[in-house]
Design a protein around this motif. Sequence first.
Motif, PDB file in Angstrom:
ATOM      1  N   SER A 146       0.824  -1.207   0.000  1.00 16.69           N
ATOM      2  CA  SER A 146       0.000   0.000   0.000  1.00 16.69           C
ATOM      3  C   SER A 146       0.859   1.260   0.000  1.00 16.69           C
ATOM      4  O   SER A 146       0.596   2.211  -0.747  1.00 16.69           O
ATOM      5  CB  SER A 146      -0.929  -0.008   1.213  1.00 16.69           C
ATOM      6  OG  SER A 146      -1.659   1.192   1.305  1.00 16.69           O
TER       7      SER A 146
ATOM      8  N   TYR B 241       1.174   4.151  -2.919  1.00 14.21           N
ATOM      9  CA  TYR B 241       1.005   5.591  -2.647  1.00 14.21           C
ATOM     10  C   TYR B 241       2.202   6.382  -3.135  1.00 14.21           C
ATOM     11  O   TYR B 241       2.056   7.479  -3.686  1.00 14.21           O
ATOM     12  CB  TYR B 241       0.802   5.797  -1.151  1.00 14.21           C
ATOM     13  CG  TYR B 241       0.771   7.249  -0.729  1.00 14.21           C
ATOM     14  CD1 TYR B 241      -0.385   7.997  -0.855  1.00 14.21           C
ATOM     15  CD2 TYR B 241       1.920   7.874  -0.231  1.00 14.21           C
ATOM     16  CE1 TYR B 241      -0.414   9.335  -0.488  1.00 14.21           C
ATOM     17  CE2 TYR B 241       1.898   9.202   0.134  1.00 14.21           C
ATOM     18  CZ  TYR B 241       0.732   9.932   0.015  1.00 14.21           C
ATOM     19  OH  TYR B 241       0.710  11.257   0.379  1.00 14.21           O
TER      20      TYR B 241
ATOM     21  N   LYS C 268       1.981   7.220  -6.623  1.00 14.78           N
ATOM     22  CA  LYS C 268       0.806   8.048  -6.907  1.00 14.78           C
ATOM     23  C   LYS C 268      -0.369   7.230  -7.455  1.00 14.78           C
ATOM     24  O   LYS C 268      -1.226   7.748  -8.157  1.00 14.78           O
ATOM     25  CB  LYS C 268       1.148   9.188  -7.874  1.00 14.78           C
ATOM     26  CG  LYS C 268       2.211  10.132  -7.346  1.00 14.78           C
ATOM     27  CD  LYS C 268       2.405  11.306  -8.249  1.00 14.78           C
ATOM     28  CE  LYS C 268       3.534  12.197  -7.757  1.00 14.78           C
ATOM     29  NZ  LYS C 268       3.364  12.640  -6.350  1.00 14.78           N
ATOM     30  N   ASN C 269      -0.380   5.943  -7.141  1.00 15.34           N
ATOM     31  CA  ASN C 269      -1.523   5.099  -7.489  1.00 15.34           C
ATOM     32  C   ASN C 269      -2.407   5.011  -6.246  1.00 15.34           C
ATOM     33  O   ASN C 269      -2.403   4.020  -5.513  1.00 15.34           O
ATOM     34  CB  ASN C 269      -1.037   3.721  -7.942  1.00 15.34           C
ATOM     35  CG  ASN C 269      -2.140   2.897  -8.570  1.00 15.34           C
ATOM     36  OD1 ASN C 269      -3.308   3.309  -8.570  1.00 15.34           O
ATOM     37  ND2 ASN C 269      -1.804   1.749  -9.093  1.00 15.34           N
ATOM     38  N   TYR C 270      -3.167   6.094  -6.003  1.00 15.72           N
ATOM     39  CA  TYR C 270      -3.879   6.236  -4.741  1.00 15.72           C
ATOM     40  C   TYR C 270      -5.029   5.233  -4.590  1.00 15.72           C
ATOM     41  O   TYR C 270      -5.311   4.787  -3.475  1.00 15.72           O
ATOM     42  CB  TYR C 270      -4.410   7.666  -4.607  1.00 15.72           C
ATOM     43  CG  TYR C 270      -3.328   8.710  -4.683  1.00 15.72           C
ATOM     44  CD1 TYR C 270      -2.223   8.644  -3.856  1.00 15.72           C
ATOM     45  CD2 TYR C 270      -3.402   9.757  -5.595  1.00 15.72           C
ATOM     46  CE1 TYR C 270      -1.213   9.597  -3.919  1.00 15.72           C
ATOM     47  CE2 TYR C 270      -2.397  10.713  -5.663  1.00 15.72           C
ATOM     48  CZ  TYR C 270      -1.310  10.629  -4.829  1.00 15.72           C
ATOM     49  OH  TYR C 270      -0.318  11.565  -4.901  1.00 15.72           O
ATOM     50  N   LYS C 271      -5.653   4.888  -5.679  1.00 19.87           N
ATOM     51  CA  LYS C 271      -6.778   3.949  -5.589  1.00 19.87           C
ATOM     52  C   LYS C 271      -6.300   2.566  -5.157  1.00 19.87           C
ATOM     53  O   LYS C 271      -6.887   1.935  -4.275  1.00 19.87           O
ATOM     54  CB  LYS C 271      -7.484   3.873  -6.949  1.00 19.87           C
ATOM     55  CG  LYS C 271      -8.736   3.021  -6.934  1.00 19.87           C
ATOM     56  CD  LYS C 271      -9.446   3.061  -8.276  1.00 19.87           C
ATOM     57  CE  LYS C 271     -10.714   2.214  -8.238  1.00 19.87           C
ATOM     58  NZ  LYS C 271     -11.414   2.222  -9.540  1.00 19.87           N
TER      59      LYS C 271
ATOM     60  N   ALA D 124      -3.547   1.938  -3.551  1.00 17.26           N
ATOM     61  CA  ALA D 124      -3.055   2.057  -2.175  1.00 17.26           C
ATOM     62  C   ALA D 124      -4.198   1.953  -1.176  1.00 17.26           C
ATOM     63  O   ALA D 124      -4.060   1.306  -0.121  1.00 17.26           O
ATOM     64  CB  ALA D 124      -2.321   3.385  -2.008  1.00 17.26           C
TER      65      ALA D 124
ATOM     66  N   GLN E  12      -4.597   7.002   3.488  1.00 15.39           N
ATOM     67  CA  GLN E  12      -5.037   6.706   2.117  1.00 15.39           C
ATOM     68  C   GLN E  12      -6.418   7.303   1.840  1.00 15.39           C
ATOM     69  O   GLN E  12      -6.704   7.709   0.709  1.00 15.39           O
ATOM     70  CB  GLN E  12      -5.058   5.177   1.884  1.00 15.39           C
ATOM     71  CG  GLN E  12      -3.739   4.489   2.097  1.00 15.39           C
ATOM     72  CD  GLN E  12      -2.610   5.107   1.309  1.00 15.39           C
ATOM     73  OE1 GLN E  12      -2.830   5.688   0.238  1.00 15.39           O
ATOM     74  NE2 GLN E  12      -1.403   5.000   1.834  1.00 15.39           N
TER      75      GLN E  12
ATOM     76  N   ALA F 260      -5.659  10.785   0.887  1.00 12.04           N
ATOM     77  CA  ALA F 260      -5.100  10.881  -0.462  1.00 12.04           C
ATOM     78  C   ALA F 260      -6.180  10.758  -1.518  1.00 12.04           C
ATOM     79  O   ALA F 260      -6.074  11.370  -2.594  1.00 12.04           O
ATOM     80  CB  ALA F 260      -4.040   9.804  -0.662  1.00 12.04           C
ATOM     81  N   ASN F 261      -7.236  10.008  -1.247  1.00 13.11           N
ATOM     82  CA  ASN F 261      -8.336   9.840  -2.192  1.00 13.11           C
ATOM     83  C   ASN F 261      -9.460  10.848  -1.961  1.00 13.11           C
ATOM     84  O   ASN F 261     -10.552  10.678  -2.512  1.00 13.11           O
ATOM     85  CB  ASN F 261      -8.893   8.417  -2.102  1.00 13.11           C
ATOM     86  CG  ASN F 261      -7.982   7.392  -2.711  1.00 13.11           C
ATOM     87  OD1 ASN F 261      -8.064   7.098  -3.908  1.00 13.11           O
ATOM     88  ND2 ASN F 261      -7.085   6.823  -1.912  1.00 13.11           N
TER      89      ASN F 261
END
Length: 823
Positions: A148, A152, A155-158, A160, A201, A204-205
């Motif tokens: 996870s 993050y 930058k692949n927040y979904k 993560a 997370q 971030a989303n």
Amino acid sequence: MESARDHTSDDPYAGFNDYDHAYDLENVYEDKEFLQAVARSSHGRRPVTAGLKGPPPAPANVPGTRGGGVERMRTMNMMALRSSLGSRRGAEVARPMTAVRAAGYTSAGRKSTFEGVQGVTGFEKGDESAEEKYKKLEDSVNDILVESILAYDQKNYKQALEKAKEAGRKERAAVKLREQHGVTETNLDLTYMVLFNLAHQYMANNMLNEALNTYQVIVKNKLFANAGRLKINIGNIYFRKKDFGKAVKYYRMALDQVPKVQQKTRIKMLNNIGIALVKLGKYEDALVTFEECMDFHGDYSTALNLILAAYCLDDNEKMREAFQRLVDIPLLIDDEHKYMEQDILSTQLLNNDELRQWERQRKHLAEKTILTASKIISPSISSSFAEGYAWCVEAIKQSVYAPLAIELEMNKAVDLLKQGELQAATEALMAFNNKESKVASAAANNLAMLNIMSGNSKLEEATTLCEQALSLDRYNASALVNRGNIFFINGDMKTAQQYYKEALQVDSACVQALYNLGLANKRLGDYEAALQSFYKLHNMLLNNVQVFCQLASIYESVEDMSQSIDLYTQANSLTPTDPAILAKLANIYDSEGDKSQAFQCHYDSYRYFPPNIEVIEWLGAYYLDAQFAEKAVNYFEKAVLMEPNNIKWQLIMASCQRRSGNFQKALELYRQIHRKFPNNIECLKFLVQLCKDLRMPEEKEYADKLRKVEKVNQLRIQRETDSSQGKRRSPNSTISLPIAPMSQGSSSSRGSIRTPSASARALLERDDPYQITKRNLENVDLSYKDPFGNAPARPKTGNRRADNEDIFDDVDILDDDLLPDGE
């Protein structure tokens, strides 16, 4: 014997049949102690199975009864051992004990008796323990957390967030497994880490409510050490939700949890409190908070916030004090080289290491902050903008940021230009004449640009300043571009090209030189070179509207309309409200015959910029061509408002009213035009025609005026023709020139050609008698003709037939099918 022993040791198969007797089952049966131990065990006390029958006991009278007893014990022990081994094997089929049953293979197969011994001795591996299970589950939770965090970081927040949720599910499963086995001790660090990562997370989303709930779970749990510091994260959530009151509350609660030894953390929290107070409009409290931050340990962002808070309070003394605090912050950069300059490799390595990069970033941040603060407070701390800048420059010169003073003075000149104070800007730039070469070159180049923008009268002075800038710094790309611009204005495109190319050699990223080079190539007709320049510029400046328009214009010049339309469309997608691009697209579509697209583009251009007279004219003509004269009137009314002295639009508007059937409105408009332009022949012709159609008595009045105006116009044309042809006539000759018929769209002020006064003077000074030239006016066409075509026919409902006229006189209109059938 010795030789035989040597021969045996050389045998390659020696020891092949040797084995450990501990694994020999026959030896186990002969081991008395082992058999007694088995007999005393639970396995030995089991009943003997029916399939394992031993020999009958020996009779008592047989000699050796004692020996027979021992043998009997041995036999019973063997039977018990085999019974126990058979029971451990379970599914193994017992060997048949009679000869009646045929020997054969079974599905269970024969197994080694040693497997049973293993089962008896407990050598098989047992089930996994509960502790190992939840330990393994916790390890998998740690692995998912790492995945996870890496997602993050990429930058692949979904992804993560999904991994964080999966880690939470597995961590709860591990806790439940511990509770089922009665283990009260839980892994609090793992639980804290899972919840904190999940909340992060969520943030971030942009799932603020979920993040807030998760942080509240952590904070309310008293088992988590130092969880109260996470209230600053809760304050950040409320700040993003623009609930600044609660944000300040949680910031202060988090500040109480941080010890005073952690100064940096406390400064960040205080800075957040100050920003939230600024958002709430409490500038005095924010000023006190930022001053407290600066007392502990000031940084550039905090000092700038302090200056802004003082600026909001309009406190000049506080602004000066805050600016002085800003320039007193240590730079923490050592410019001295601590290595040998002749070592090139070491120089390059140390100039690009992480420490040197950090120093450059800090220096850039310091320069940006100080220059921004100077621009903000300079107009406020003194009576004039120039005096405020002068105070800032003096404050900077007395600090460790003294090299910034020159750049600040240059920015002062630029700001004066933005405010329109050209004279003050020129004086500020002239002060750089005695500076170092590069600074003086830049100042001279700016002065040259000012003179270029002043017009052609200042081009000579601009040329001198450009030469001065180039003499101080030959590699000043901007000065080379300005020198080329002067030649471009004078029309010397070849020389301008040379300067633009030289500027590109000095600085390949000079977009001004590349753009102007493309324009020069376009002026010279070298479209291929122009396209090459603009495509290079397009690769440097992606999605630039001006570059798209220049490329489209070049393709339009080479008549590649499809490519031109494509580029103009891309430019329109970037700036959909630009009326000039829409007008260009409309003209291209019109030339290609696509009237519908041309109308749509003209209409959009008119919506965004109604005063464009060309667009108005096209839209009015379009509606006239489509026989919608009543809609065309709306556009020509706008044209009349824009050009009230142009009779063309008023005549067209009146004609549109007449074509749409509004004869009274058209007549009123023609009367207004006649009052404003009484000598206009077209207006009088329309008035005569309308009055005749409407059977109005004013027809005669307007007809008389028309004849008078036409007569005056003819005499004027005759007089001008005589004056222009007078000096070409020979003596005693009569020249007769026909009068050219007037065009329908000409007015009384058109079509006249003024001759020089010398010809009229020469005509008057002639000695020959003046002769009157007779004109033949019989062939002059004075008929009326509408420039927009014939008007629609008036309805004939008012005409009635005579009473004695038979309506069936014209029998040809009757078909035979309409007659009655004969008998």
